[in-house]
Design an enzyme around this catalytic site. Structure first.
Site, short mmCIF file in Angstrom:
data_model
loop_
_atom_site.label_atom_id
_atom_site.label_comp_id
_atom_site.label_asym_id
_atom_site.label_seq_id
_atom_site.Cartn_x
_atom_site.Cartn_y
_atom_site.Cartn_z
CE LYS A 194 -8.87 3.51 -7.90
NZ LYS A 194 -9.48 4.73 -7.35
C1 LIG Z 1 -8.36 6.03 -7.17
C2 LIG Z 1 -7.23 6.67 -7.88
C3 LIG Z 1 -6.22 7.39 -7.24
C4 LIG Z 1 -6.25 7.76 -5.78
O1 LIG Z 1 -6.58 6.77 -4.92
P1 LIG Z 1 -7.33 7.14 -3.53
O2 LIG Z 1 -7.24 5.85 -2.78
O3 LIG Z 1 -8.71 7.54 -3.87
O4 LIG Z 1 -6.54 8.23 -2.89
C5 LIG Z 1 -5.16 7.87 -7.97
N1 LIG Z 1 -5.10 7.68 -9.29
C6 LIG Z 1 -6.05 7.02 -9.96
C7 LIG Z 1 -5.91 6.81 -11.43
C8 LIG Z 1 -7.16 6.51 -9.29
O5 LIG Z 1 -8.11 5.87 -9.98
#
Ligand SMILES: *Cc1c(COP(=O)(O)O)cnc(C)c1O
Length: 383
Positions: A194
């Site tokens: 992210k």
């Molecule tokens: C990364 C992500 C998640 C989940 O996040 P995690 O930290 O990996 O559990 C949920 N929704 C979207 C759209 C994502 O990109």
């Protein structure tokens, strides 16, 4: 003296991955401090990180978790969503989004996406609202915000809760306001890919009508201290708290959010200048104000062999990702009754989408490299 000219001339530039985190030295020093402090799990750094996130969200209450998925799951629980309930969401997302709906025993009801924004088609939402619909779970794919006015107009008209899956959109804005500063529940992720990361982690912005102490109990085994100071457990909690080690990374990252977002927008804009228009690629929405450019995604020309394209780009030293195949076509979701053809726009995008390298530490020359490799791969190699 003989110079190794040939070996220098043959050195190819290093492999360019599609993403890479930017962790600075002061943050690494802070993590080392936590490790030396003797307090590793949730403690002072978690409180400091939550306070900083709350300031970023203009004073709203924020709690952290060990993943974005945990933040989403607990948001659904706090919203009272459970068995027999339906939650409307996008099929064009990381599979965590529909998975968390199943996790609380509810049913994800997919609505096709808009071909331009690639986000849930808000004009198709109302037709999918039924007597069991309890919440909307929109996703800001690639960091491009879903239209918040239309979203909340639908939600209030039909008395639905909203859980914003803003896992990809921290740093993005809606009409000049940061995503997270308004709305109902807003969930962020700090997964390593992210825009800012804690390695793994997440956060939830909690609306005023929800008890933050209940959220904390759900996060850690349902445990609390009663009036006598004794430990008690009154609900079934989970184990999804963040560590101080991770929070220290998050504090350092959050300080740089606006700088990192600005850089991503610059690089995204440069992609639009560099990508030749005769290659038949469908470009993403050209928004350099609201999106945080979590990903730069193009759709390959119809008929392109995506696997061969990705291999050819790899040979050119360029990493390419796929985010995401339409979730309703996964085996698990087919067992719920979903089938090919249900959501043609999401399916088309899911088949053709590729994620090109975009991260804050990239240079303009890196973008040029990607564009040259695209030309070579699409025009010459004929994938
Ligand atoms: C990364 C992500 C998640 C989940 O996040 P995690 O930290 O990996 O559990 C949920 N929704 C979207 C759209 C994502 O990109």
């Amino acid at each position: 003296m003989t110079e190794p000219i040939i070996s220098i001339a043959m050195t190819s530039p290093p492999f360019l991955p599609f993403t890479r985190p930017s962790i600075d030295e002061p943050t690494i020093t802070e993590v080392a401090q936590v490790l030396r402090s003797g307090w590793l799990t949730g403690g002072p750094k978690v409180l400091e990180f939550e306070a900083a996130l709350s300031r970023y969200c203009q004073g709203r209450t924020v709690r952290t978790f060990n993943s974005g998925s945990a933040a989403l799951t607990i948001a659904l629980r706090l919203a009272g969503i459970g068995p027999d309930d339906e939650v409307l969401t996008s099929p064009l997302t990381w599979v965590a989004t529909p998975n968390v709906v199943l996790e609380v025993g509810a049913r994800p009801v997919f609505v096709d996406v808009d071909p331009v924004s690639r986000n849930i088609d808000l004009s198709a939402v109302e037709a999918n609202i039924g007597p069991r619909t309890r919440a909307l779970l929109p996703v800001d794919l690639a960091g491009l915000p879903v239209n918040r006015e239309l979203l909340y107009a639908i939600a209030s008209k039909h008395r639905l809760r909203v859980i914003e899956d803003a896992a990809q959109s921290l740093g993005a804005q809606w009409h000049g306001q940061p995503i997270g500063a308004s709305g109902d529940f807003v969930a962020f992720s700090f997964h390593a890919n992210k825009n800012i990361t804690t390695g793994e982690g997440g956060a939830l912005v909690i609306p005023d009508d929800i008890d933050s102490a209940l959220c904390e109990r759900m996060r850690l085994q349902g445990v609390f201290r009663n009036q006598n100071g004794d430990m008690d457990v009154d609900i079934r909690g989970t184990k999804s708290n963040l560590t101080d080690i991770a929070a220290a990374i998050g504090i350092g990252q959050l300080k740089r959010l606006s700088e990192l977002t600005h850089r991503r927008r610059e690089l995204a804009r440069y992609y639009f200048e560099c990508i030749r228009q005769d290659m038949g690629l469908d470009l993403p929405a050209a928004d350099f104000v609201q999106s945080n450019w979590h990903m730069f995604q193009v759709l390959l020309p119809i008929g392109t062999d995506r696997r061969a394209f990705i291999e050819a780009m790899k040979t050119e030293g360029i990493g390419v990702g796929v985010h995401y195949p339409a979730a309703h076509l996964f085996t698990l979701y087919r067992t719920l009754g979903y089938a090919p053809g249900d959501f043609p726009v999401a399916e088309d995008i899911g088949r053709r989408t590729v994620t090109l390298p975009l991260f804050a530490a990239m240079s303009h020359a890196d973008v040029q490299r990607v564009c040259i490799a695209l030309e070579k791969t699409l025009l010459n190699a004929g994938c």
